[in-house]
Each structure stands twice: as structure tokens, then as C-alpha cells.
Design a protein around this motif. Structure first.
Motif, PDB file in Angstrom:
ATOM      1  N   CYS A   1       0.846  -1.179   0.000  1.00 33.57           N
ATOM      2  CA  CYS A   1       0.000   0.000   0.000  1.00 33.57           C
ATOM      3  C   CYS A   1       0.887   1.235   0.000  1.00 33.57           C
ATOM      4  O   CYS A   1       1.814   1.356   0.802  1.00 33.57           O
ATOM      5  CB  CYS A   1      -0.906  -0.002   1.225  1.00 33.57           C
ATOM      6  SG  CYS A   1      -1.907   1.487   1.344  1.00 33.57           S
TER       7      CYS A   1
ATOM      8  N   CYS B   1       0.242   3.021   3.544  1.00 34.45           N
ATOM      9  CA  CYS B   1       0.526   2.347   4.816  1.00 34.45           C
ATOM     10  C   CYS B   1       1.821   1.554   4.780  1.00 34.45           C
ATOM     11  O   CYS B   1       2.324   1.152   5.823  1.00 34.45           O
ATOM     12  CB  CYS B   1      -0.625   1.410   5.183  1.00 34.45           C
ATOM     13  SG  CYS B   1      -2.261   2.151   5.036  1.00 34.45           S
TER      14      CYS B   1
ATOM     15  N   CYS C   1      -5.402  -3.509   0.871  1.00 35.90           N
ATOM     16  CA  CYS C   1      -4.688  -3.102   2.078  1.00 35.90           C
ATOM     17  C   CYS C   1      -5.556  -3.407   3.291  1.00 35.90           C
ATOM     18  O   CYS C   1      -6.709  -2.983   3.350  1.00 35.90           O
ATOM     19  CB  CYS C   1      -4.361  -1.618   2.016  1.00 35.90           C
ATOM     20  SG  CYS C   1      -3.609  -1.015   3.552  1.00 35.90           S
TER      21      CYS C   1
ATOM     22  N   CYS D   1      -6.157   0.458   5.310  1.00 34.37           N
ATOM     23  CA  CYS D   1      -6.974   1.566   4.808  1.00 34.37           C
ATOM     24  C   CYS D   1      -8.019   1.104   3.802  1.00 34.37           C
ATOM     25  O   CYS D   1      -8.893   1.872   3.419  1.00 34.37           O
ATOM     26  CB  CYS D   1      -6.087   2.648   4.189  1.00 34.37           C
ATOM     27  SG  CYS D   1      -5.343   2.185   2.618  1.00 34.37           S
TER      28      CYS D   1
HETATM   29 ZN   LIG Z   1      -3.241   1.202   3.199  1.00 34.19          ZN
END
Ligand SMILES: [Zn+2]
Length: 68
Positions: free
Chosen positions: A13, A16, A41, A44
């Protein structure tokens, strides 16, 4: 079905920095919904959509589902 992003490459991601995990999602094409698994992900919820899927090869996805 499972869509492999390719060659063991781990997708991360962008926000993240977490590895995406395969998750069931529903894609829509021509007014119909198709369940597929796409890398997502876990934090998120960003879903990676392969370019092939986004640009008009959904018909092949539909056929793959019918084979099962
Ligand atoms: Zn993410």
C-alpha cells in the motif's frame, strides 16, 4: 478466482507500506456484479485493481467464473 499480481511480487500500500492481502470484492460490469479476489490493504482498504481488469477485460473474468 484469484488474480495474481504477478511473479511473487509483493504489492505494498502506497500509504501504509503494508503488504496487500487478497480479499473478496465485487466488481461491476455492464450492470452485473461479479465476485473476485483482489489485493487489498488491510489497514486503509485500498484495493489494487489490475489494469487489465480496469480497462475492459472483464469478459474474461466472467468466463473464468463460469468455468468453476
Ligand atoms: Zn493502506
Amino acid at each position: 478466482m484469484k488474480i495474481d499480481p504477478g511473479n511473487g511480487l509483493k504489492l505494498l500500500c502506497a500509504q501504509c507500506r503494508l503488504p496487500l492481502v487478497s480479499a473478496p470484492v465485487t466488481v461491476r460490469y455492464l450492470g452485473q456484479a461479479f465476485p473476485v479476489e483482489l489485493p487489498r490493504c488491510p489497514q486503509c482498504g485500498y484495493t489494487y485493481v489490475p489494469e487489465d481488469l480496469a480497462t475492459g477485460k472483464m469478459l474474461q473474468v466472467e468466463q473464468a467464473l463460469e468455468d468453476k
